[in-house]
Design an enzyme around this catalytic site. Sequence first.
Site, PDB file in Angstrom:
ATOM      1  CG  ASP A   1      34.166  41.519  43.374  1.00 20.59           C
ATOM      2  OD1 ASP A   1      33.379  41.416  42.433  1.00 20.59           O
ATOM      3  OD2 ASP A   1      34.127  42.449  44.212  1.00 20.59           O
TER       4      ASP A   1
ATOM      5  CD  GLU B   1      33.017  46.153  37.281  1.00 18.34           C
ATOM      6  OE1 GLU B   1      33.299  47.204  37.881  1.00 18.34           O
ATOM      7  OE2 GLU B   1      31.963  45.514  37.498  1.00 18.34           O
TER       8      GLU B   1
HETATM    9  O1  FUB Z   1      32.752  44.491  44.403  1.00 18.73           O
HETATM   10  C1  FUB Z   1      32.779  45.823  44.007  1.00 18.73           C
HETATM   11  C2  FUB Z   1      32.896  45.918  42.542  1.00 18.73           C
HETATM   12  O2  FUB Z   1      31.804  45.255  41.915  1.00 18.73           O
HETATM   13  C3  FUB Z   1      34.103  45.256  41.952  1.00 18.73           C
HETATM   14  O3  FUB Z   1      35.295  45.930  42.172  1.00 18.73           O
HETATM   15  C4  FUB Z   1      33.666  45.157  40.549  1.00 18.73           C
HETATM   16  O4  FUB Z   1      34.456  44.353  39.739  1.00 18.73           O
HETATM   17  C5  FUB Z   1      32.257  44.624  40.718  1.00 18.73           C
HETATM   18  O5  FUB Z   1      32.219  43.247  40.912  1.00 18.73           O
END
Ligand code: FUB
Length: 366
Positions: free
Chosen positions: A55, A267
Amino acid sequence: MKNLFKSLPAITLSVLLLSCNKPSETTESIELDEVQESTSKYLSQPLVSDHYTADPSAHYFDGKIYIYPSHDVESDVPQDDLGSHFNMMDYHVYSMESPTSPIVDAGKVLGVDDIPWAKRQLWAPDAAEKDGTYYLYFPAKDENDIFKIGVASGSSPTGPFTAQPEPIQGSYSIDPSVYEDTDGSYYMYFGGIWGGQLQKYRDNKFEDKGPAPTDGLPADDEPALGPIIAKMSDNMLEFAETPKEIKILDQNGSPILNGDNERRFFEAAWVHKYEGKYYLSYSTGDTHFIAYATADNPYGPFTYQGVVLNPVEGWTNHHSIVEVDGDWYLYYHDTQLSGETHLRNIKMTKLTHLPDGSIQTIDPNN
Ligand code: FUB
């Protein structure tokens, strides 16, 4: 070959990873055909090899690139559709003098024990700078297992950061990213469905409809949930307004529907501006694309345009886009080093805006 990280001798792995900037000079010194075969299938090589990182939120602060990633760790929490196995405990910050320089680890800058309200799961962070103070924004679950967004501040881009005692009032869900507009305003974009809990909210109110990751989502023929935006207050520690949902429309002006899994928001919202237009890029989650949509203002509505990044190895796809001296770069992750979906490694590559304003789709595998 899946468990590359575990199966290679350390020295070979360093050669392999150093090769990311100069592939033609170093590949001859790697004697394992299998390694060559495995690395050449990827567009770029991992930036970090001694920790798992994911991320990546990249920023260009004061002439240097700073990267704020999640710090993935081995965990005995079983895998599920809520992402419980992403059980991260702290953050490191990384820097690069230039896009071709080695990456430097500034070490741990904040841990879950340093955040009075947080219980677990430090997920994807971001950072912003204002008037010489640096702010680290992060999601974490509170004592009731509800994701909230916190902020910590410090006088250096590499921390250490001191967390505020409470989460940002009115915040919820995950994946904060803070965009500094050209007029000096700052906006936080946030939210993520399934394990990110966005489907449990309507109009900023918590309405738990059940434990399954899809409980609370709109019907497939209804508009999908969008990311949330809120302008930041002058002190960067609070929202200056009630958060609002962003609409993402198709080319005909109709909302992208919840059943349109290849295009709907899941997301990892990120905003950058190019030639006066706002580009909102995001992950489509279960279809694994980084898609993008454009608008004339930070609140949207945004119109879907296409794909920035095709699916990477691993389930999650999460990125950031940063301008460095007139060139644009995509930071992203995959699971090249581990083969495990929750143990990721960050990467970078160049990103191209085409003359018609579209973004050239990047294929992470050669
Ligand atoms: O890294 C945890 C979660 O996985 C992140 O918050 C999301 O965007 C995904 O990448």
